[in-house]
Structure formats: structure tokens, C-alpha cells
Design a protein around this motif. Structure first.
Motif, mmCIF file in Angstrom:
data_model
loop_
_atom_site.group_PDB
_atom_site.id
_atom_site.type_symbol
_atom_site.label_atom_id
_atom_site.label_comp_id
_atom_site.label_asym_id
_atom_site.label_seq_id
_atom_site.Cartn_x
_atom_site.Cartn_y
_atom_site.Cartn_z
ATOM 1 N N LYS A 224 80.573 -41.344 -82.991
ATOM 2 C CA LYS A 224 81.038 -41.970 -84.011
ATOM 3 C C LYS A 224 81.564 -41.727 -84.784
ATOM 4 C CE LYS A 224 79.908 -45.675 -86.958
ATOM 5 N NZ LYS A 224 78.893 -46.706 -87.284
ATOM 6 N N GLU A 225 83.365 -41.956 -85.095
ATOM 7 C CA GLU A 225 83.827 -40.574 -86.163
ATOM 8 C C GLU A 225 84.988 -41.538 -86.605
ATOM 9 O OE1 GLU A 225 84.094 -36.856 -84.231
ATOM 10 O OE2 GLU A 225 85.605 -37.300 -84.084
ATOM 11 N N GLU A 226 85.501 -40.850 -87.800
ATOM 12 C CA GLU A 226 87.773 -41.808 -88.151
ATOM 13 C C GLU A 226 87.424 -40.420 -87.853
ATOM 14 O OE1 GLU A 226 87.962 -41.495 -92.298
ATOM 15 O OE2 GLU A 226 88.504 -43.780 -92.098
ATOM 16 N N ASN A 227 89.040 -41.814 -87.132
ATOM 17 C CA ASN A 227 89.836 -40.861 -86.086
ATOM 18 C C ASN A 227 90.898 -41.737 -86.107
ATOM 19 O OD1 ASN A 227 87.910 -40.778 -83.193
ATOM 20 N ND2 ASN A 227 87.973 -39.744 -84.474
ATOM 21 N N TYR A 228 92.213 -41.058 -86.209
ATOM 22 C CA TYR A 228 93.616 -42.006 -85.292
ATOM 23 C C TYR A 228 93.528 -42.688 -84.268
ATOM 24 C CZ TYR A 228 95.141 -38.702 -89.783
ATOM 25 O OH TYR A 228 95.346 -38.440 -91.107
#
Ligand code: MSP
Length: 515
Positions: A187-191
């Protein structure tokens, strides 16, 4: 002076605007035929499957060259991503490189370009491509979570994973149903890339070009993926987790997803971003690719993601994708843990380059998996290469049968037996053409081997070593190697060409195996 001629050309079948008539003020640049192989991960030893993908592409490339086409064959290594990064940190050094390049050189692969994704030129191409996706508003930032397989470098939806218990350690974990590789929750912030909105366009492409994917039944597989819905694709990873790769332009906190990076290699080798960015520069550099040769395990990336990325970047799509099947051993998937992997270098040393290339093309699978067996390498070698091809060549060219060592003249008269064999030889090139058109390489080699067997039988029946006093009975030997020379009777001398020497055979073709 200065007035440009206006040409009207109906393009050949192989040209980019198939069957169209168009007017233009300068001559069309000749588009080279462009064939690619996948680029190979550098964290594992070269595998017989790698060699297969490349020999297949090289065989198709050489076929086109025999036809007189200008062909580019590209291959290379995929050097970024989490998988390579983890292999590197396990070795506490930069990623270990087991060199596919050495394997391909050893196997006489006639590649024209070898690309590494760590090349500076490639980094530039990837960043320009990224900027195009941004300009088209195909990219946005979001929190992404899901099951990720490091080995496949891919996220899988819940429906495509299952629980698994490792038989040796008893450890429980989740795996991808398709690849059987372990997946972990991430889980993480991505484009993200707006893949979902391109679903209909990809479908339209498949409908309009029903033979773009070979073999044809695989199109249904791709359509099935489309029908089950496409979600947007995460196309970057936090650099703190995956630093081994190309940074997102303007955001060094994020690294571009390794598959987006890897797929763009196909453009990098054509010089993308093309200077002037005109259609003619693109064509003369080889794009669109005429053929991407890939394994069935990576079809999703080539038949869904790649066309979607290209549509979004406004670049024409590849003309064909050939998805081959896999090599198994004892009908089981080859894997290090099962201990059923083979060392391609050892095989090349043992049986020779041509025999191994022949075996891979003869028994390798396109639609169905091919089951690897060393007994079959030996069988093919003995019966077909040595027993038919090598034998036929030495029989036709031996000094006993042909003491003058010159190409014999055309026979004055033919028996009905001659005519039957002649007719088969006349038809053979067209049949092979058809096989190559339909990706039926096994069948092509089968037809050739059967013809060799018939020619050998013809020789045994006619016993030229007894008829040696009649030079009209000796067979032909032709030095010409192009497709148009592979016509029955082509090498027969005429009045202007009475004494062509056979050439010198330096060693026996396919000598007996030592083991
Ligand atoms: N790096 C990606 C490809 C990126 S292309 C833009 C990759 N690399 S790989 O090294 O894992 O595999 C490369 C090729 O080897 C694939 O086409 C794959 O299908 C092929 N093979 C690997 N094992 C195989 C067999 N057992 N049999 C036949 N080919 C298989 O995927």
C-alpha cells in the motif's frame, strides 16, 4: 529545378499503409522490418526459455533477410525494478548480471541492437514518453493497495490469487494463480495510469486487426481480460522502496514502474524520441514494430498495457505480437526449486549451435508447450541432421559421385520418379512461406525433413555411385543462399555457366555424436 515530383504509390503488403493509395511530395522512406524479443531480467542465469524466445525471433529475422528485406532485430536486458534490486541487496552489491548477451552471441543470434534499460538513451526515451502521458492527462496520483508479485513485477486482483502452503517449509502465503509466484500486500501513494478508459479502444484494435495476435486463440484470452474489466494501473513506486529505476520527471520521490520502463525499450531502439517527430522519421527508423516475439506469460503486458500506453502517447501500435508457449520438462513447469532446469551453454557445447537452434525450432511450442528432452535432441540430431541433411550433402557432393567437383548440367531426360521429386522441390518454398506466415515453424521443418528423406531415398534407389560414369545423374550443389535461389533447378549451369565449382566442404556436416 526545385520542382518535386508527385509520386503515387500503391504500397506493398509489408508497407505501413497497407493497400492505400497516397500522394506525397517525396519518396516514402523504406521502412525496415522490425522484430523484437523481450528484454531479459538480469537476476537469474540464462534459461533455455530465453534462448527459445531469441532463436525464434532470429529465425524469423533470417527468413525475412533471405527474402531480401532490411531487418532490425532487437534484444537486450531488463535491469530495473524491485526484483533486481532485491537480488542486488542479497548479494550486497549492484545486481548480479548473468549474461544473456554471452548466451546470444554463443548461439549465433544475429541481433542488430542490444539494449539495456540502464542506457542513458533509454532513460531519456522513458521520461519523454512519461511526459506525453501527462500531457494527454492519462496520469494522476492516488493511494494504491493490492497484492504484488515481486517475481512477476505485477499487481494481481483478489480473484487471481490463492492461498498456498510451501511443501518444504510448511510456510503459508498467497500466490498468483496464473504464475504461481508469491504475492505480498502493498500500500502506498503512486501515480496511476487511466487504463480503464482505454478498454474500448483496445477492443476495437483487436476487432479491426483479428490477426494481430498469433496464435489466434490467444486473442480470446486477451478479450476475456478486457471483458472482466480493466482497472487503472499503478505506474510508479515510492523511490524509498524501489530506488532502482528511472525517476518520474519532476518527482524524484517516485520511480517509474519497471514494466512501463521495459516496454518502452521497443521505442528506444528505433531512436525515440524521433528527431522532427515526423511520421517519415518514425517509419525509416523501423516503428511500428512488425513483430514482438514474447512468451505467453507476458502477453498481458504486450497485448493490453503496451497498446494502451501507445494509444495514450499517440504512437502507432505494433503490427503483430507472437506469443509462444513454454518449455516444460517431464510436462512440468521448469523451475529451480523443482530442479528441472537446463544449462543452455552446456547444451550448445555438447551438440553445437545449429543442432540446438534446430531442436528449439523443431520441438518448441507456439500454441502448445514443448516438452524438453535431451533424448530428443540426440534423436533429431542423429536421424534428421546427420542422417538426412548431412548424409544428403555428402552423398551429393562426394568425389566418388562427382569426380569433377563441378555442378552437373541439367539432366537430358527425366524419369517419372524424377518428376515426382522435382515437383515436390518446386512446391517446397511456397509451402515454407505459408508456414512462416502462419507461425507453423514445426511444420516447416517437418516438410523440409520429409523432403530430405525423399531425396535420400531417391539417391539410394538410383545409386549414383554406380552411375558415376554418367555425370548427368549427379545431384546439384548450389552456393547461392537467398530465397530466390532456393528454386528447383536454379543452379543448373547453362551455356554461359558451364563449369561452376562445387566449393569446398571443410568438415562433415553434423558428424556422429560422441555420447
Ligand atoms: N523482463 C521481462 C520482459 C520484458 S519485455 C518488455 C521478462 N523477462 S524474463 O527474463 O523473465 O523472460 C523473458 C522471456 O523468456 C519471456 O518471453 C518468457 O516467456 C521466456 N521464458 C522464460 N521461461 C520460459 C520457458 N520455460 N519456456 C519458454 N520461454 C520462457 O519477462
Amino acid at each position: 529545378m526545385g520542382v518535386k515530383k508527385v509520386y503515387t504509390i500503391i504500397t506493398r503488403k509489408t508497407n505501413w499503409c497497407i493497400g492505400q493509395t497516397r500522394k506525397f511530395t517525396t519518396k516514402l522512406p523504406e521502412k525496415p522490418t522490425y522484430i523484437s524479443t523481450p528484454i531479459f531480467y538480469v537476476n537469474a542465469k540464462p534459461h533455455i526459455g530465453h534462448l527459445y524466445s531469441v532463436v525464434l525471433a532470429d529465425s524469423i529475422k533470417r527468413y525475412h533477410e533471405l527474402k531480401g528485406h532490411n531487418v532490425i532485430l532487437s534484444t537486450g536486458t531488463d535491469e530495473h525494478g524491485l526484483k533486481i534490486q532485491q537480488a542486488a541487496s542479497a548479494n550486497r552489491k549492484s545486481p548480479q548480471e548473468f549474461c544473456d548477451e554471452d548466451l546470444f552471441n554463443r548461439a549465433n543470434i544475429s541481433y542488430s541492437k542490444f539494449i539495456r534499460t540502464t542506457d542513458e538513451r533509454h532513460k531519456e526515451a522513458v521520461q519523454v514518453f512519461w511526459d506525453r502521458l501527462v500531457a494527454g492527462q492519462y496520469i494522476y496520483k492516488d493511494v494504491h493497495e493490492g497484492w504484488y508479485s515481486v517475481s512477476d513485477e505485477a499487481f494481481y486482483p483478489e480473484s487471481q490469487i490463492r492461498a498456498f502452503t510451501d511443501p518444504s517449509s510448511g510456510e503459508n502465503y498467497m500466490v498468483s494463480i496464473e504464475s504461481e509466484q508469491r504475492v505480498v500486500w502493498m500500500k502506498e501513494e503512486n501515480y496511476k495510469f487511466r487504463l480503464s478508459i482505454l478498454r474500448d479502444k483496445i477492443l476495437q484494435w483487436l476487432e479491426e486487426k483479428p490477426s494481430v495476435i498469433v496464435p489466434e486463440f490467444r486473442v480470446n484470452e486477451v478479450k476475456g481480460w478486457l471483458e472482466s474489466g480493466l482497472t487503472d494501473l499503478s505506474i510508479s513506486r515510492a523511490s524509498s522502496r524501489v530506488g532502482w529505476g528511472i525517476s518520474v520527471p519532476g518527482d524524484p520521490e517516485q520511480t517509474i514502474y519497471v514494466w512501463l520502463d521495459a516496454l518502452i525499450n521497443y521505442l528506444t531502439v528505433t531512436g525515440f524520441p524521433w528527431s522532427n517527430d515526423t511520421r517519415d522519421t518514425m517509419l525509416s527508423n523501423g516503428w511500428p514494430a512488425d513483430l514482438h516475439v514474447v512468451g505467453k506469460d507476458i502477453l498481458r503486458f504486450h497485448a493490453l498495457y503496451w497498446p494502451a500506453f501507445l494509444i495514450a502517447a499517440n504512437i502507432p501500435l505494433p503490427r503483430k505480437i507472437l506469443a509462444h508457449s513454454h518449455w516444460t520438462m517431464g510436462k512440468q513447469k521448469m523451475s529451480k526449486s523443482r530442479g528441472n532446469v537446463v544449462d543452455p551453454f552446456q547444451l550448445l557445447d555438447l551438440y553445437g549451435v545449429d543442432a540446438m537452434r534446430y531442436y528449439l525450432m523443431r520441438d518448441g511450442g507456439i500454441a502448445d508447450d514443448g516438452d524438453y528432452s535431451e533424448d530428443w535432441i540426440q534423436e533429431r540430431y542423429r536421424k534428421e541432421l546427420a542422417g538426412q541433411l548431412g548424409n544428403l550433402l555428402s552423398r551429393c557432393t562426394s568425389a566418388t559421385v562427382n569426380p569433377s567437383q563441378h555442378i552437373p548440367p541439367k539432366p537430358a531426360k527425366s524419369t517419372s520418379e524424377d518428376i515426382i521429386l522435382h515437383q515436390k522441390l518446386i512446391e517446397l518454398p511456397d509451402l515454407i512461406d505459408q508456414c512462416y506466415d502462419e507461425a507453423q515453424f514445426r511444420k516447416a521443418l517437418d516438410l523440409i525433413t520429409n523432403t530430405l528423406a525423399e531425396a535420400n531415398k531417391y539417391i539410394s534407389d538410383n545409386q549414383p555411385w554406380i552411375l558415376v560414369k554418367d555425370p548427368g545423374q549427379a545431384e546439384l550443389f548450389d552456393e547461392e543462399r537467398r530465397w530466390d535461389a532456393a528454386k528447383f533447378g536454379k543452379g543448373w549451369p547453362d551455356q554461359n555457366n558451364l563449369s561452376r565449382h562445387l566449393g569446398t566442404l571443410e568438415k562433415v556436416l553434423f558428424p556422429p555424436l560422441r555420447k
